[in-house]
Design a protein around this motif. Structure first.
Motif, PDB file in Angstrom:
ATOM      1  N   TYR A 100       0.836  -1.188   0.000  1.00  0.00           N
ATOM      2  CA  TYR A 100       0.000   0.000   0.000  1.00  0.00           C
ATOM      3  C   TYR A 100       0.877   1.246   0.000  1.00  0.00           C
ATOM      4  O   TYR A 100       1.946   1.280   0.621  1.00  0.00           O
ATOM      5  CB  TYR A 100      -0.903   0.023   1.226  1.00  0.00           C
ATOM      6  N   VAL A 101       0.415   2.279  -0.686  1.00  0.00           N
ATOM      7  CA  VAL A 101       1.031   3.605  -0.604  1.00  0.00           C
ATOM      8  C   VAL A 101       0.132   4.433   0.299  1.00  0.00           C
ATOM      9  O   VAL A 101      -1.030   4.678  -0.024  1.00  0.00           O
ATOM     10  CB  VAL A 101       1.154   4.249  -1.997  1.00  0.00           C
ATOM     11  N   PHE A 102       0.657   4.849   1.453  1.00  0.00           N
ATOM     12  CA  PHE A 102      -0.202   5.509   2.431  1.00  0.00           C
ATOM     13  C   PHE A 102       0.568   6.587   3.184  1.00  0.00           C
ATOM     14  O   PHE A 102       1.806   6.610   3.193  1.00  0.00           O
ATOM     15  CB  PHE A 102      -0.778   4.487   3.422  1.00  0.00           C
ATOM     16  N   LYS A 103      -0.169   7.485   3.823  1.00  0.00           N
ATOM     17  CA  LYS A 103       0.455   8.571   4.581  1.00  0.00           C
ATOM     18  C   LYS A 103       1.096   7.998   5.842  1.00  0.00           C
ATOM     19  O   LYS A 103       0.541   7.130   6.512  1.00  0.00           O
ATOM     20  CB  LYS A 103      -0.568   9.642   4.930  1.00  0.00           C
ATOM     21  N   LYS A 104       2.256   8.537   6.198  1.00  0.00           N
ATOM     22  CA  LYS A 104       3.052   7.968   7.280  1.00  0.00           C
ATOM     23  C   LYS A 104       2.368   8.073   8.643  1.00  0.00           C
ATOM     24  O   LYS A 104       2.719   7.333   9.570  1.00  0.00           O
ATOM     25  CB  LYS A 104       4.419   8.639   7.342  1.00  0.00           C
ATOM     26  N   GLU A 105       1.383   8.974   8.780  1.00  0.00           N
ATOM     27  CA  GLU A 105       0.693   9.131  10.057  1.00  0.00           C
ATOM     28  C   GLU A 105       0.023   7.844  10.512  1.00  0.00           C
ATOM     29  O   GLU A 105      -0.172   7.619  11.717  1.00  0.00           O
ATOM     30  CB  GLU A 105      -0.341  10.254   9.974  1.00  0.00           C
ATOM     31  N   LEU A 106      -0.333   6.965   9.573  1.00  0.00           N
ATOM     32  CA  LEU A 106      -0.988   5.712   9.942  1.00  0.00           C
ATOM     33  C   LEU A 106      -0.070   4.790  10.734  1.00  0.00           C
ATOM     34  O   LEU A 106      -0.539   3.898  11.437  1.00  0.00           O
ATOM     35  CB  LEU A 106      -1.487   4.990   8.681  1.00  0.00           C
ATOM     36  N   LEU A 107       1.223   5.017  10.634  1.00  0.00           N
ATOM     37  CA  LEU A 107       2.164   4.179  11.374  1.00  0.00           C
ATOM     38  C   LEU A 107       2.049   4.376  12.881  1.00  0.00           C
ATOM     39  O   LEU A 107       2.512   3.535  13.655  1.00  0.00           O
ATOM     40  CB  LEU A 107       3.600   4.496  10.933  1.00  0.00           C
ATOM     41  N   TYR A 108       1.434   5.482  13.296  1.00  0.00           N
ATOM     42  CA  TYR A 108       1.327   5.778  14.720  1.00  0.00           C
ATOM     43  C   TYR A 108       0.050   5.217  15.345  1.00  0.00           C
ATOM     44  O   TYR A 108      -0.166   5.375  16.548  1.00  0.00           O
ATOM     45  CB  TYR A 108       1.395   7.288  14.942  1.00  0.00           C
ATOM     46  N   VAL A 109      -0.785   4.580  14.543  1.00  0.00           N
ATOM     47  CA  VAL A 109      -1.996   3.950  15.094  1.00  0.00           C
ATOM     48  C   VAL A 109      -1.575   2.768  15.949  1.00  0.00           C
ATOM     49  O   VAL A 109      -0.855   1.879  15.470  1.00  0.00           O
ATOM     50  CB  VAL A 109      -2.937   3.476  13.963  1.00  0.00           C
ATOM     51  N   PRO A 110      -1.973   2.725  17.218  1.00  0.00           N
ATOM     52  CA  PRO A 110      -1.514   1.635  18.098  1.00  0.00           C
ATOM     53  C   PRO A 110      -1.813   0.254  17.529  1.00  0.00           C
ATOM     54  O   PRO A 110      -2.880   0.023  16.962  1.00  0.00           O
ATOM     55  CB  PRO A 110      -2.302   1.886  19.390  1.00  0.00           C
ATOM     56  N   PHE A 111      -0.857  -0.624  17.665  1.00  0.00           N
ATOM     57  CA  PHE A 111      -0.931  -2.028  17.267  1.00  0.00           C
ATOM     58  C   PHE A 111      -1.039  -2.176  15.751  1.00  0.00           C
ATOM     59  O   PHE A 111      -0.120  -2.691  15.123  1.00  0.00           O
ATOM     60  CB  PHE A 111      -2.080  -2.752  17.983  1.00  0.00           C
TER      61      PHE A 111
END
Length: 247
Positions: A100-111
């Motif tokens: 997936y190509v996605f915004k890096k902010e999603l990496l901070y979603v817990p778990f």
């Protein structure tokens, strides 16, 4: 009943994602690449299976024959985006790992985001568009050469049922830069799982996989216009009620 079913499904995802994400994080110390990807797909299968059992959401897929064959055959999937459902569903359907190509902010979603960060994905900083696209091309070439398909939502965000978003050129720019064919995909997920909705309803989500569109010698804008025309035309065929003229 719909509220109860939706609560149960949300609970199911929460109680399964946390331990599975921890297992993936620990496993990623020694396991990476495709084996780790298929571990992630197992949880996505639980989420989709839970939607089938608890929410009554079933899927019907057509166009399997349009997927490229071969372990290293490249493909860029450009998918209609109506809800979270297709982000969970597509990896469970495809025979290849997806990036997936996605915004890096999603990496901070817990778990969920923590586990996703251990996979071969392309996370971008939208505030640095030129640098971000160069990164997409560099990583896209590497992943496609490994038989990993790149998946993007050209509208960029979830679009309400019956509406058309702005199709951005990132996906076709990548296709032209890499020479990989584009596979357009229409999905009617909002019939059952609307955009940003907590309450879901039973029904059938139609998935239509289009024929590969060659990218060599094409212009990104013209190629995206062809992709958009196919997806939006197919959406109107699959879900005519949503696109009926307003009176």
């Amino acid at each position: 009943m719909a509220v109860l079913r939706s609560c149960l499904h949300m609970l199911w995802m929460l109680v399964t994602v946390m331990p599975w994400a921890i297992i993936m994080l620990v496993a990623s110390i020694r396991v990476r690449g495709k084996p780790l990807w298929w571990m992630a797909v197992r949880w996505l299968g639980w989420a989709i299976g839970g939607a089938r059992v608890l929410l009554g959401i079933r899927t019907h897929v057509i166009g399997w024959e349009n997927l490229p064959t071969g372990d290293t055959a490249p493909a860029i999937l450009l998918v209609k985006h109506q809800s979270t459902f297709e982000t969970f569903l597509m990896p469970t359907l495809m025979p290849h790992p997806l990036a997936y190509v996605f915004k890096k902010e999603l990496l901070y979603v817990p778990f969920f985001g923590w586990a996703m960060g251990r996979l071969d994905m392309v996370h971008i900083d939208r505030s640095q568009r030129n640098e971000s696209f160069a990164k997409v091309v560099e990583q896209g070439k590497r992943l496609l050469a490994q038989g990993i398909w790149v998946i993007m939502f050209p509208e960029g965000t979830r679009i309400p049922r019956g509406q058309t978003g702005t199709y951005k050129l990132g996906g076709t720019r990548l296709a032209v830069a890499t020479g990989a064919p584009v596979i357009p995909v229409a999905v009617t997920s909002a019939k059952c799982w609307p955009r940003k909705a907590f309450i879901k309803t039973p029904g059938v989500v139609e998935v239509s996989i289009g024929k590969p569109i060659p990218s060599e010698g094409r212009e990104p804008k013209e190629l995206m216009e062809e992709v958009q025309a196919w997806i939006e035309g197919e959406m109107r065929r699959l879900d005519p009620e949503a696109y009926a003229p307003q009176r």
